[in-house]
Design a protein around this motif. Structure first.
Motif, PDB file in Angstrom:
ATOM      1  N   ASP A 175      -1.769   2.276  12.976  1.00  0.00           N
ATOM      2  CA  ASP A 175      -0.878   1.695  11.961  1.00  0.00           C
ATOM      3  C   ASP A 175      -1.636   1.451  10.664  1.00  0.00           C
ATOM      4  OD1 ASP A 175       1.142   1.722  13.856  1.00  0.00           O
ATOM      5  OD2 ASP A 175       0.858  -0.392  14.418  1.00  0.00           O
ATOM      6  N   LYS A 176      -2.864   0.956  10.786  1.00  0.00           N
ATOM      7  CA  LYS A 176      -3.683   0.710   9.597  1.00  0.00           C
ATOM      8  C   LYS A 176      -3.987   2.018   8.873  1.00  0.00           C
ATOM      9  CE  LYS A 176      -5.948  -3.438  11.365  1.00  0.00           C
ATOM     10  NZ  LYS A 176      -7.236  -4.031  11.765  1.00  0.00           N
ATOM     11  N   GLU A 177      -4.330   3.057   9.649  1.00  0.00           N
ATOM     12  CA  GLU A 177      -4.628   4.355   9.052  1.00  0.00           C
ATOM     13  C   GLU A 177      -3.405   4.916   8.343  1.00  0.00           C
ATOM     14  OE1 GLU A 177      -6.153   6.735  12.236  1.00  0.00           O
ATOM     15  OE2 GLU A 177      -8.127   5.767  12.183  1.00  0.00           O
ATOM     16  N   GLN A 178      -2.245   4.721   8.928  1.00  0.00           N
ATOM     17  CA  GLN A 178      -1.003   5.200   8.324  1.00  0.00           C
ATOM     18  C   GLN A 178      -0.724   4.442   7.015  1.00  0.00           C
ATOM     19  OE1 GLN A 178       2.444   4.911  10.832  1.00  0.00           O
ATOM     20  NE2 GLN A 178       3.809   5.750   9.277  1.00  0.00           N
ATOM     21  N   LEU A 179      -0.922   3.115   7.024  1.00  0.00           N
ATOM     22  CA  LEU A 179      -0.738   2.331   5.803  1.00  0.00           C
ATOM     23  C   LEU A 179      -1.679   2.790   4.702  1.00  0.00           C
ATOM     24  CD1 LEU A 179      -0.343  -1.350   7.064  1.00  0.00           C
ATOM     25  CD2 LEU A 179       1.313  -0.054   5.747  1.00  0.00           C
ATOM     26  N   VAL A 180      -2.932   3.019   5.040  1.00  0.00           N
ATOM     27  CA  VAL A 180      -3.921   3.462   4.066  1.00  0.00           C
ATOM     28  C   VAL A 180      -3.531   4.825   3.502  1.00  0.00           C
ATOM     29  CG1 VAL A 180      -6.322   4.215   3.801  1.00  0.00           C
ATOM     30  CG2 VAL A 180      -5.815   2.091   4.996  1.00  0.00           C
ATOM     31  N   THR A 181      -3.103   5.735   4.360  1.00  0.00           N
ATOM     32  CA  THR A 181      -2.700   7.077   3.920  1.00  0.00           C
ATOM     33  C   THR A 181      -1.500   7.010   2.986  1.00  0.00           C
ATOM     34  OG1 THR A 181      -3.500   7.980   6.008  1.00  0.00           O
ATOM     35  CG2 THR A 181      -2.030   9.383   4.711  1.00  0.00           C
ATOM     36  N   GLU A 182      -0.493   6.205   3.349  1.00  0.00           N
ATOM     37  CA  GLU A 182       0.703   6.069   2.507  1.00  0.00           C
ATOM     38  C   GLU A 182       0.350   5.484   1.141  1.00  0.00           C
ATOM     39  OE1 GLU A 182       3.546   3.743   4.681  1.00  0.00           O
ATOM     40  OE2 GLU A 182       3.845   5.297   6.186  1.00  0.00           O
ATOM     41  N   LEU A 183      -0.456   4.424   1.122  1.00  0.00           N
ATOM     42  CA  LEU A 183      -0.839   3.808  -0.140  1.00  0.00           C
ATOM     43  C   LEU A 183      -1.702   4.753  -0.971  1.00  0.00           C
ATOM     44  CD1 LEU A 183      -0.710   1.367  -1.994  1.00  0.00           C
ATOM     45  CD2 LEU A 183      -2.654   0.398  -0.766  1.00  0.00           C
ATOM     46  N   SER A 184      -2.583   5.483  -0.328  1.00  0.00           N
ATOM     47  CA  SER A 184      -3.433   6.445  -1.023  1.00  0.00           C
ATOM     48  C   SER A 184      -2.588   7.522  -1.695  1.00  0.00           C
ATOM     49  CB  SER A 184      -4.411   7.073  -0.042  1.00  0.00           C
ATOM     50  OG  SER A 184      -5.207   8.035  -0.675  1.00  0.00           O
ATOM     51  N   ASP A 185      -1.560   8.012  -1.013  1.00  0.00           N
ATOM     52  CA  ASP A 185      -0.662   9.019  -1.587  1.00  0.00           C
ATOM     53  C   ASP A 185       0.094   8.463  -2.791  1.00  0.00           C
ATOM     54  OD1 ASP A 185      -1.478  10.849   0.315  1.00  0.00           O
ATOM     55  OD2 ASP A 185       0.260  10.519   1.627  1.00  0.00           O
ATOM     56  N   LYS A 186       0.539   7.211  -2.684  1.00  0.00           N
ATOM     57  CA  LYS A 186       1.245   6.574  -3.808  1.00  0.00           C
ATOM     58  C   LYS A 186       0.319   6.413  -5.007  1.00  0.00           C
ATOM     59  CE  LYS A 186       4.390   4.049  -0.824  1.00  0.00           C
ATOM     60  NZ  LYS A 186       4.699   2.753  -0.233  1.00  0.00           N
ATOM     61  N   ILE A 187      -0.928   6.054  -4.740  1.00  0.00           N
ATOM     62  CA  ILE A 187      -1.911   5.848  -5.812  1.00  0.00           C
ATOM     63  C   ILE A 187      -2.212   7.170  -6.516  1.00  0.00           C
ATOM     64  CG2 ILE A 187      -4.302   5.219  -6.297  1.00  0.00           C
ATOM     65  CD1 ILE A 187      -4.008   3.079  -4.090  1.00  0.00           C
ATOM     66  N   LYS A 188      -2.287   8.254  -5.753  1.00  0.00           N
ATOM     67  CA  LYS A 188      -2.576   9.563  -6.345  1.00  0.00           C
ATOM     68  C   LYS A 188      -1.492   9.969  -7.339  1.00  0.00           C
ATOM     69  CE  LYS A 188      -5.292  11.412  -2.538  1.00  0.00           C
ATOM     70  NZ  LYS A 188      -5.293  12.291  -1.372  1.00  0.00           N
ATOM     71  N   GLY A 189      -0.243   9.582  -7.080  1.00  0.00           N
ATOM     72  CA  GLY A 189       0.857   9.942  -7.968  1.00  0.00           C
ATOM     73  C   GLY A 189       1.105   8.937  -9.073  1.00  0.00           C
ATOM     74  N   ALA A 190       0.292   7.894  -9.147  1.00  0.00           N
ATOM     75  CA  ALA A 190       0.514   6.826 -10.119  1.00  0.00           C
ATOM     76  C   ALA A 190      -0.431   6.943 -11.315  1.00  0.00           C
ATOM     77  CB  ALA A 190       0.312   5.468  -9.452  1.00  0.00           C
ATOM     78  N   THR A 191      -0.003   6.358 -12.428  1.00  0.00           N
ATOM     79  CA  THR A 191      -0.833   6.302 -13.621  1.00  0.00           C
ATOM     80  C   THR A 191      -1.710   5.059 -13.600  1.00  0.00           C
ATOM     81  OG1 THR A 191       0.971   7.337 -14.840  1.00  0.00           O
ATOM     82  CG2 THR A 191      -0.761   6.354 -16.142  1.00  0.00           C
ATOM     83  N   ALA A 192      -1.159   3.977 -13.038  1.00  0.00           N
ATOM     84  CA  ALA A 192      -1.890   2.713 -13.035  1.00  0.00           C
ATOM     85  C   ALA A 192      -1.619   1.942 -11.763  1.00  0.00           C
ATOM     86  CB  ALA A 192      -1.477   1.868 -14.241  1.00  0.00           C
ATOM     87  N   LEU A 193      -2.558   1.063 -11.416  1.00  0.00           N
ATOM     88  CA  LEU A 193      -2.317   0.104 -10.353  1.00  0.00           C
ATOM     89  C   LEU A 193      -2.964  -1.203 -10.760  1.00  0.00           C
ATOM     90  CD1 LEU A 193      -4.500  -0.229  -7.452  1.00  0.00           C
ATOM     91  CD2 LEU A 193      -4.698   2.050  -8.364  1.00  0.00           C
ATOM     92  N   TYR A 194      -2.268  -2.286 -10.454  1.00  0.00           N
ATOM     93  CA  TYR A 194      -2.728  -3.620 -10.816  1.00  0.00           C
ATOM     94  C   TYR A 194      -2.864  -4.449  -9.550  1.00  0.00           C
ATOM     95  CZ  TYR A 194      -0.804  -2.081 -15.295  1.00  0.00           C
ATOM     96  OH  TYR A 194      -0.504  -1.371 -16.431  1.00  0.00           O
ATOM     97  N   TYR A 195      -3.912  -5.273  -9.510  1.00  0.00           N
ATOM     98  CA  TYR A 195      -4.124  -6.188  -8.398  1.00  0.00           C
ATOM     99  C   TYR A 195      -3.621  -7.561  -8.820  1.00  0.00           C
ATOM    100  CZ  TYR A 195      -7.480  -2.506  -7.235  1.00  0.00           C
ATOM    101  OH  TYR A 195      -8.067  -1.303  -6.982  1.00  0.00           O
TER     102      TYR A 195
END
Length: 172
Positions: A5-25
């Motif tokens: 489940d953790k690996e799947q979450l990381v993969t999904e977030l990584s894919d979203k980040i690749k398609g994004a211009t910015a990310l904020y914490y």
């Protein structure tokens, strides 16, 4: 949570980040469920994703997407967006209305690390639509002046022709 489940979450977030211009914490400490839901609703309405994930998993997703992430501390929400100005405005406006919560920790913009001050600068910029409207108005202004000058020349020419016509009619 299982490793898969953790690996799947990381993969999904990584894919979203690749398609994004910015990310904020963001640090969402102090936001109750009602306010958190309202923030998510506003971001979702603007087409912006807000993910609450463990810091180690968020950092792993950022690193897997090809960016170099900074170490995160405390509760963290990750804003993933293709429109960095709009996301920064929404976060800043929401924080103003809710006792400076969520707090912005920093983020990434086009692959470079940015801090809270830079995110606030992004929030103060005009929106993309407003900038395009200003550009269009700037381009239209010289054209409108040119059309006005041509119109004035036509009026002068018509006036000269009218005067010539009346002069020739008076001579006959």
């Amino acid at each position: 949570m299982k490793r898969q489940d953790k690996e799947q979450l990381v993969t999904e977030l990584s894919d979203k980040i690749k398609g994004a211009t910015a990310l904020y914490y963001t640090d969402f400490t102090g936001l109750n469920v009602k306010r958190m839901t309202e923030l998510r609703r506003q971001l979702r309405k603007a087409g912006i994703e807000y993910v609450v994930i463990k810091n180690t998993l968020a950092l792993r997703a950022v690193n897997e997407s090809g960016l170099v992430g900074e170490r995160l501390r405390g509760p963290t929400g990750v804003v993933v967006t293709k429109d960095p100005v709009r996301a920064a405005k929404l976060l800043t406006d929401f924080a103003k209305a809710n006792e400076q919560r969520p707090g912005v920790k920093g983020g990434m913009f086009e692959g470079a690390s940015i801090d809270e001050a830079q995110i606030k600068k992004l929030a103060s910029m005009p929106s993309r639509e407003q900038m395009l409207a200003e550009l269009g108005a700037g381009l239209m202004s010289p054209m409108a002046a040119f059309v006005g000058a041509l119109n004035g020349m036509f009026h002068m020419m018509v006036g000269a022709l009218e005067a010539l016509k009346t002069q020739r009619e008076g001579a006959q």
